[in-house]
Design a protein around this motif. Structure first.
Motif, PDB file in Angstrom:
ATOM      1  N   THR A  18       0.842  -1.209   0.000  1.00  0.00           N
ATOM      2  CA  THR A  18       0.000   0.000   0.000  1.00  0.00           C
ATOM      3  C   THR A  18       0.872   1.253   0.000  1.00  0.00           C
ATOM      4  OG1 THR A  18      -0.033   0.034   2.416  1.00  0.00           O
ATOM      5  CG2 THR A  18      -1.848  -1.126   1.308  1.00  0.00           C
ATOM      6  N   ARG A  24       3.042   3.961  -7.030  1.00  0.00           N
ATOM      7  CA  ARG A  24       3.507   4.757  -8.181  1.00  0.00           C
ATOM      8  C   ARG A  24       4.219   3.931  -9.251  1.00  0.00           C
ATOM      9  NH1 ARG A  24       7.207   7.944  -7.989  1.00  0.00           N
ATOM     10  NH2 ARG A  24       8.116   7.416  -5.983  1.00  0.00           N
ATOM     11  N   VAL A 119       9.356  -2.124   1.768  1.00  0.00           N
ATOM     12  CA  VAL A 119       9.055  -1.587   3.109  1.00  0.00           C
ATOM     13  C   VAL A 119      10.320  -0.908   3.631  1.00  0.00           C
ATOM     14  CG1 VAL A 119       7.315  -3.322   3.724  1.00  0.00           C
ATOM     15  CG2 VAL A 119       9.734  -3.800   4.115  1.00  0.00           C
TER      16      VAL A 119
HETATM   17  P1  NAD Z   1       5.956   3.881   2.354  1.00  0.00           P
HETATM   18  O1  NAD Z   1       6.199   4.370   3.739  1.00  0.00           O
HETATM   19  O2  NAD Z   1       5.095   4.682   1.455  1.00  0.00           O
HETATM   20  O3  NAD Z   1       5.309   2.414   2.439  1.00  0.00           O
HETATM   21  C1  NAD Z   1       5.743   1.464   3.354  1.00  0.00           C
HETATM   22  C2  NAD Z   1       4.815   0.246   3.285  1.00  0.00           C
HETATM   23  O4  NAD Z   1       5.245  -0.687   4.281  1.00  0.00           O
HETATM   24  C3  NAD Z   1       3.361   0.543   3.562  1.00  0.00           C
HETATM   25  O5  NAD Z   1       2.564  -0.274   2.730  1.00  0.00           O
HETATM   26  C4  NAD Z   1       3.194   0.099   5.017  1.00  0.00           C
HETATM   27  O6  NAD Z   1       1.867  -0.286   5.346  1.00  0.00           O
HETATM   28  C5  NAD Z   1       4.106  -1.101   5.052  1.00  0.00           C
HETATM   29  N1  NAD Z   1       4.541  -1.420   6.406  1.00  0.00           N
HETATM   30  C6  NAD Z   1       5.157  -0.610   7.291  1.00  0.00           C
HETATM   31  N2  NAD Z   1       5.367  -1.278   8.452  1.00  0.00           N
HETATM   32  C7  NAD Z   1       4.881  -2.530   8.286  1.00  0.00           C
HETATM   33  C8  NAD Z   1       4.806  -3.684   9.118  1.00  0.00           C
HETATM   34  N3  NAD Z   1       5.263  -3.671  10.371  1.00  0.00           N
HETATM   35  N4  NAD Z   1       4.257  -4.786   8.602  1.00  0.00           N
HETATM   36  C9  NAD Z   1       3.779  -4.822   7.335  1.00  0.00           C
HETATM   37  N5  NAD Z   1       3.824  -3.772   6.508  1.00  0.00           N
HETATM   38  C10 NAD Z   1       4.359  -2.629   6.975  1.00  0.00           C
HETATM   39  O7  NAD Z   1       7.385   3.614   1.725  1.00  0.00           O
HETATM   40  P2  NAD Z   1       7.782   3.581   0.172  1.00  0.00           P
HETATM   41  O8  NAD Z   1       8.111   4.968  -0.252  1.00  0.00           O
HETATM   42  O9  NAD Z   1       6.776   2.824  -0.590  1.00  0.00           O
HETATM   43  O10 NAD Z   1       9.181   2.822   0.221  1.00  0.00           O
HETATM   44  C11 NAD Z   1       9.275   1.425   0.467  1.00  0.00           C
HETATM   45  C12 NAD Z   1      10.728   1.001   0.336  1.00  0.00           C
HETATM   46  O11 NAD Z   1      11.190   1.296  -0.980  1.00  0.00           O
HETATM   47  C13 NAD Z   1      11.665   1.745   1.275  1.00  0.00           C
HETATM   48  O12 NAD Z   1      12.708   0.884   1.667  1.00  0.00           O
HETATM   49  C14 NAD Z   1      12.243   2.850   0.392  1.00  0.00           C
HETATM   50  O13 NAD Z   1      13.508   3.276   0.824  1.00  0.00           O
HETATM   51  C15 NAD Z   1      12.317   2.146  -0.937  1.00  0.00           C
HETATM   52  N6  NAD Z   1      12.284   3.031  -2.099  1.00  0.00           N
HETATM   53  C16 NAD Z   1      11.229   3.871  -2.295  1.00  0.00           C
HETATM   54  C17 NAD Z   1      11.208   4.691  -3.415  1.00  0.00           C
HETATM   55  C18 NAD Z   1      10.033   5.603  -3.693  1.00  0.00           C
HETATM   56  O14 NAD Z   1      10.047   6.264  -4.734  1.00  0.00           O
HETATM   57  N7  NAD Z   1       9.030   5.662  -2.844  1.00  0.00           N
HETATM   58  C19 NAD Z   1      12.263   4.659  -4.329  1.00  0.00           C
HETATM   59  C20 NAD Z   1      13.317   3.782  -4.110  1.00  0.00           C
HETATM   60  C21 NAD Z   1      13.311   2.975  -2.992  1.00  0.00           C
END
Ligand code: NAD
Length: 483
Positions: A18, A24, A119
């Motif tokens: 989620t 995205r 995550v």
């Molecule tokens: P976000 O905070 O939007 O989403 C995190 C997700 O993890 C959510 O779905 C949340 O419900 C879930 N979550 C959190 N704690 C949890 C738990 N205890 N149990 C189960 N689910 C849990 O983060 P994001 O931006 O989607 O990023 C996710 C990962 O990808 C991170 O490691 C981030 O560094 C990496 N990343 C993100 C991007 C980006 O553009 N957003 C780009 C490169 C890398």
């Protein structure tokens, strides 16, 4: 037209299903691959997160993620309905023991099963351990790990150890989405699929190389995370170093994952330690009502760099004394990522009106407008004698292959299909990541030892003044940050 080769049916368990990245990139990317017929209908995508969702509510969430993030011409209602029927949701907290059994029951583990950790890194180990504890891992399982892969050498090694207790290296996919970009792979095709470039690809003909990853946005929304990380850890250690490896590596004997990664590793291991004068740190100030970095980070005393420029050297036969200038930063003039290979000036000009002729520049553009461009010197058309001009030779592949740039496979979707196919070429191996951190740690301790602090720069410029000196003192200039 390129040929679509469908992958085998698979399960994709998307932890963080989620989150921002899932919404995205990952879910829209999966839809696109389904839309072109690469994903079989019997595959399953299971999004996992803590929130509880009703079936319809979750389906609406996925639909919105797709329609908001893809061009409308790609959305066909029947295909979308079929895709939505493949995507389910499982509410589960990685930190406790509930619902793992039910997750297992929902999977046919005889199929290829990819566990995607989208995550925060704080729960990577919890999920990995629970996958093992609840017996979800089979020889055909794969684990995809998002960045950040550790915070320094020790933490990256610790994460590698946690992973290697339950997965073998050929099951681990450490993702760096820069490697999934069309042009990055074209860099390899260009270098190793043509006889033209490789003989010139060395310190004898190349004056220097610039790698730029400029972002227009600031750190708003992720200020707290970023303030503990900074541009060196967030961007250089992974994206810029990976690009550096691809541009500098020796030709592998074969295009296979380990042969490519062996060569990349050798580049990282050949990087010289930096002198503090080879490092420039910057931090964006405020403009109008827009907050400064310190305000965005919520830390008025922050000394974290939102910009970094480095002059690196690779000590091997091919690159001795060639400068590699790396820079990345936030709140810069434009959002641009490119590698520019700047060839040496001509040793002698035969044209009296042009006593000096600039070296060719090969610019590999990753974003926006992916493509490769080479500046060449030609005669200006028309009468008036031998007047020379520099013109760009456009090597955009989309045009010659009759493809719209927007239709090129996006990095995430390509990489996810590679995971399912079991192709690790575009993923980082454990030893590569550790070596990258080892060098990164040394660079950081170098600037800490010399108590370097970031110079404040005006937003929407090319960065701090000091960065100009890094190239000017070598009688070189940064390329403009422009589209
Ligand atoms: P976000 O905070 O939007 O989403 C995190 C997700 O993890 C959510 O779905 C949340 O419900 C879930 N979550 C959190 N704690 C949890 C738990 N205890 N149990 C189960 N689910 C849990 O983060 P994001 O931006 O989607 O990023 C996710 C990962 O990808 C991170 O490691 C981030 O560094 C990496 N990343 C993100 C991007 C980006 O553009 N957003 C780009 C490169 C890398």
């Amino acid at each position: 037209m390129y040929k679509i080769i469908p992958v085998d049916p698979f399960n994709l368990v998307l932890f963080g299903g989620t989150g921002d990245l899932a919404r995205r990139e990952i879910l829209p990317g999966l839809y696109r691959r389904f839309h072109v017929g690469q994903i079989p209908r019997s595959s399953k995508i299971i999004c996992v997160a803590r929130k509880s969702y009703g079936k319809q509510e979750f389906s609406d969430f996925v639909k919105k993620a797709i329609t908001e993030n893809l061009d409308q011409h790609l959305i066909d209602q029947d295909t979308l309905a079929q895709f939505l029927s493949m995507v389910t949701y499982k509410s589960l907290d990685a930190n406790d023991n509930e619902n793992w059994e039910s997750l297992k029951q929902s999977l046919d583990l005889s199929l290829i099963t990819a566990f995607y950790l989208s995550v925060g890194p704080n729960i990577f180990s919890k999920i990995i351990n629970n996958l093992d504890k609840f017996d979800l891992i089979r020889p055909n399982s794969r684990i995809v790990v998002e960045k950040p892969f550790g915070h320094d050498f020790d933490s990256s090694r610790e994460l590698n150890n946690i992973l290697s207790k339950v997965f073998s290296e050929n099951q681990i996919y450490r993702i760096d989405h820069y490697l999934g970009k069309e042009t990055v792979q074209n860099l390899m095709a260009l270098r190793f699929g043509n006889v033209l470039f490789e003989p010139l690809w060395n310190s004898q003909y190349i004056d220097h190389i610039q790698i730029t990853v400029a972002e227009k946005g600031g750190v708003e929304g992720r200020g707290e995370y970023y303030d503990n990380s900074g541009a060196m850890r967030d961007m250089v250690q992974n994206h810029l170093m990976q690009l550096l490896c691809l541009v500098a590596m020796e030709p592998p004997s074969i295009f296979s994952p380990d042969a490519v990664r062996d060569e990349k590793l050798k580049v990282i291991r050949s990087l010289e330690p930096l002198h503090h004068t080879d490092i420039v740190l910057g931090q964006y100030g405020s403009i109008g009502s827009e907050p400064s970095y310190k305000e965005d980070a919520g830390n008025p005393r922050s000394t974290t760099e939102s910009y970094i420029a480095l002059k690196c050297k690779i000590s091997n036969w091919r690159w001795a004394n060639t400068a590699f200038y790396l820079r990345t930063g936030k709140r810069l003039r434009k959002r641009v990522s490119e590698i520019a290979v700047v060839f040496k000036d001509l040793p002698h000009s035969i044209f009296q009106d042009h006593p000096q002729i600039n070296g060719n520049v090969l610019a590999i553009r990753l974003q926006p407008n992916e493509g490769i461009n080479m500046t060449v010197t030609i005669k200006e058309p028309g009468p008036g004698g031998m007047r020379l001009i520099e013109v760009p030779l456009d090597m955009s592949f989309a045009k010659s292959l009759n493809q719209e740039v927007g239709n090129l496979t996006k990095a995430y979707e390509r990489l996810i299909m590679d995971v399912i196919r079991g192709n690790q070429t575009l993923f980082m191996r454990g030893d590569e990541v550790e070596a990258a951190w080892q060098w990164t740690d040394k660079v950081i301790s170098c600037w800490e030892k010399h108590r370097k602090t970031p110079q404040i720069y005006d937003p929407y410029t090319s960065g701090p003044e000091e960065a100009y000196m890094l190239t000017n003192k070598d009688q070189r200039r940064w390329r403009e940050i422009e589209i």
